[in-house]
Scaffold this active site. Structure first.
Site, PDB file in Angstrom:
ATOM      1  N   ASP A 248     -18.887  15.391 -46.646  1.00 14.26           N
ATOM      2  CA  ASP A 248     -18.524  16.810 -46.706  1.00 14.26           C
ATOM      3  C   ASP A 248     -19.618  17.656 -47.344  1.00 14.26           C
ATOM      4  O   ASP A 248     -19.454  18.864 -47.515  1.00 14.26           O
ATOM      5  CB  ASP A 248     -17.212  17.001 -47.465  1.00 14.26           C
ATOM      6  CG  ASP A 248     -17.284  16.557 -48.922  1.00 14.26           C
ATOM      7  OD1 ASP A 248     -18.282  15.921 -49.314  1.00 14.26           O
ATOM      8  OD2 ASP A 248     -16.324  16.833 -49.669  1.00 14.26           O
ATOM      9  N   ASP A 274     -10.705  11.676 -46.415  1.00 18.23           N
ATOM     10  CA  ASP A 274     -10.013  11.769 -47.703  1.00 18.23           C
ATOM     11  C   ASP A 274      -9.324  13.126 -47.787  1.00 18.23           C
ATOM     12  O   ASP A 274      -9.285  13.775 -48.840  1.00 18.23           O
ATOM     13  CB  ASP A 274     -10.991  11.574 -48.864  1.00 18.23           C
ATOM     14  CG  ASP A 274     -10.308  11.237 -50.178  1.00 18.23           C
ATOM     15  OD1 ASP A 274      -9.145  10.810 -50.158  1.00 18.23           O
ATOM     16  OD2 ASP A 274     -10.944  11.409 -51.246  1.00 18.23           O
TER      17      ASP A 274
END
Length: 382
Positions: A248, A274
């Site tokens: 990310d 996640d």
């Protein structure tokens, strides 16, 4: 369901894209992959990809929430359905709803809910990921300290994996007797190392007893140093396990991402999100087991500034991996599809574009944005 022919696209066939193939599906499966010079049967429905990419559907092995729902708060079929529907527009055709460390009764409730969701054929649900509570307090991250507990023989005897799905269990191996890891794998659990302060030899011993993966590599685990390789060092050195990684732009630096890719390759490094409730939702704030979490610029942080999952989707993870490292776009797609399928032991059914596989695809445009997600031959709007 009759035949559908996907034509005029860039098809991820094996490890590279090809523009000379047509993919034929029927009854939710890939019937054949043929030369583009061969005309589809006259009765087939034709989908003209117009030069877009056709890649295997993304498989996400770590999904805490989505669509405003946290799995821990709603371990129900409807909660699972909401999460799966929130991730589908971003190319996810298979996922594991992930339960963060909680009470044993909640774990049992979550297992029953996922089993029912699979029985009811909720699109995209492949199993469950139980992330804790058998973790190391020193590496717990945002996991509630009061929820963590040792993994005992009694607990192992009382837990069973899903009968018709994948069951991943993240543990800290230094807190568990190696023989219990062997017992878990014999029962059918896929054991992964995470939230661990183990040394290299403890990790190696756990691998020898059947552990096969690493949960969010680099995060919440002992690091690679000169004289003690730790969890990270053993993970990067082991040729037979799989490493999940969060791409990310915040959890792992681009340099560390590149190192992991160079060590593991696309066949052993798998992308995970996640993800938390904000994915697929305007919701920017949620409560994680009593801990308030806010989302700013795509980053989920608790009140202490600790990373608390992500607002990441799989299509973004693929784009980020291709942008931040030296891997190719094809490599990034493989890390989101065939690699997690291999980790879960379902590569004979999912994760690649070849005859006999489930017709699970994502169509990506030239900017690598998800344009359509097909599960079992069905697009979202069909």
């Amino acid at each position: 369901m009759g035949e559908t022919a996907y034509i005029n696209g860039k098809v991820l066939a094996g490890k590279r894209f090809r523009d000379d193939l047509t993919v034929i599906t029927e009854d939710g499966r890939i019937k054949r992959v043929q030369s583009a010079s061969r005309e589809p049967d006259t009765h087939a429905r034709v989908v003209d990809l117009a030069g877009d990419y056709l890649v295997p559907g993304f498989i996400d092995t770590q999904v805490n929430g989505g669509g405003g729902v946290l799995f821990n708060d709603q371990p129900t079929v409807e909660g699972i359905r909401t999460i799966a529907e929130a991730h589908r527009p971003f190319g996810t055709t298979g996922l594991l709803p992930t339960l963060i460390s909680d009470e044993l009764d909640v774990i049992r409730q979550a297992l029953a809910a996922v089993e029912e969701a699979i029985d009811r054929r909720v699109p995209g649900v492949l199993g469950i990921h139980i992330e804790g509570p058998f973790l190391n307090q020193e590496r717990r991250g945002v996991h509630a300290p009061g929820k963590l507990r040792p993994l005992t023989r009694e607990i192992v005897d009382g837990l069973s994996p899903l009968p018709n799905g994948c069951t991943v269990l993240t543990i800290a191996p230094e807190t568990v007797e190696p023989e219990l890891i062997s017992e878990l794998t014999r029962k059918g659990f896929i054991v992964s190392c995470g939230h661990s302060n183990a040394n290299q030899m403890q990790v190696k011993e756990a691998l020898e007893h059947g552990m096969r993966g690493f949960t969010h590599l680099f995060n919440a685990m002992s690091q690679l140093t000169a004289r003690e390789p730790g969890v990270v060092g053993q993970a990067l050195a082991d040729p037979d396990s799989w490493c999940g990684i969060i791409v990310d732009g915040h959890h792992v630096s681009p340099v560390s991402l590149d190192i992991a890719w160079c060590c593991e390759g696309a066949d052993r490094l798998m992308l995970v999100t996640d993800a938390m409730p904000p994915v697929g939702s305007p919701r920017k704030e949620f409560i994680l087991l009593g801990n308030r979490v806010t989302t700013q610029d795509g980053v989920c942080l608790d009140q202490n500034g600790t990373l608390a999952g992500t607002a990441l989707d799989m299509a973004s993870a693929v784009r980020n991996m291709a942008r931040l490292t030296r891997c190719t776009f094809a490599d990034a797609c493989i890390m989101a599809s065939s690699t997690p399928a291999a980790f879960l032991g379902v590569a004979d059914q999912r994760g690649s574009i070849r005859a006999g596989q489930h017709a699970d695809f994502v169509i990506l445009d030239h900017d690598y944005q998800a344009r359509s997600t097909i599960i079992g031959g069905q697009a979202e709007q069909e």
